[in-house]
Design an enzyme around this catalytic site. Sequence first.
Site, short mmCIF file in Angstrom:
data_model
loop_
_atom_site.label_atom_id
_atom_site.label_comp_id
_atom_site.label_asym_id
_atom_site.label_seq_id
_atom_site.Cartn_x
_atom_site.Cartn_y
_atom_site.Cartn_z
CG ASN A 86 9.97 15.69 -9.49
OD1 ASN A 86 10.19 15.77 -10.69
ND2 ASN A 86 9.51 16.73 -8.78
CB SER A 139 18.48 15.14 -17.10
OG SER A 139 18.69 16.13 -18.09
CE1 TYR A 152 19.20 19.30 -13.45
CE2 TYR A 152 19.99 18.70 -15.63
CZ TYR A 152 18.96 18.79 -14.71
OH TYR A 152 17.69 18.38 -15.05
CB ALA A 154 28.47 15.52 -12.15
CE LYS A 156 18.45 15.75 -12.88
NZ LYS A 156 17.32 15.27 -12.06
#
Length: 261
Positions: A86, A139, A152, A154, A156
């Site tokens: 996470n 995401s 972000y 790329a 995810k």
Amino acid sequence: MELQGRVALITGAASGLGLVAARTFAREGATVVVNDLRLALAQEAARGLGENHSAVAGDVSNEAQVNAMVAEAIDRHGKIDILVNNAGVPDIFAPTVEQSLSHWQRLIDVHLTGTFLVSKAVAPSMIARRSGVILNMSSIAGVLGLPVRTAYSAAKAGIGMLTRVLGCEWGPHSIRVNAVAPGYIRTPMTEKLIGEGKIDERRIRKRTPMGRMGSAEDVAEALLFLASDRARFITAATLPVDGGYCAWGAPSDAFPLAEGE
């Protein structure tokens, strides 16, 4: 008590989605190991879960720290049944040509490389026991093209493919690897972005078939399902938790909102 007797390591769990997931897993009987960069906050979160839970510090992008924290968790509890990757860092909203290499690298290091490193560290003990669940945090940014969310998105998207690869590779060892892909979730961070005008809540609600933003509990319950025996034949999959956001394709609003609503 769907996770009774199981040990779950959750990275970045001292606050936000990770903390809500930790509370949900503890409620269902799991012994939770809370990871965070800040040991004091991780320990405070673990105490809030009740007895038998613990905390470990460690930067998920640092291989030596990852190996140390996984070893500490196993030494303390004897095993890790469930890993939830996470941990993450905030993104910026800026044109790609204005983004620095250091920003790109930090997001890739924490989100994507961190997921790889912690999974790699936990896997040998799971393989030896022929049992384990690894859950990754993807995401909708890893599915849809979101302008100015370059690094972000790329990272995810990479997590989505890593989930597929590891699920296929480790399936023969009875290890399931899945991911959730949250949509727009109401957290302190998104509330801040709404307040700054970087996110338009009304436009999001109109674009979402279910007509609302999600909650941290929505994500935690999806993680719980994937961690439980109810998902025993599900692996290498990414589950959207987005109220239908990614599925909507019509050139019109997905949800009718009245004026002022």
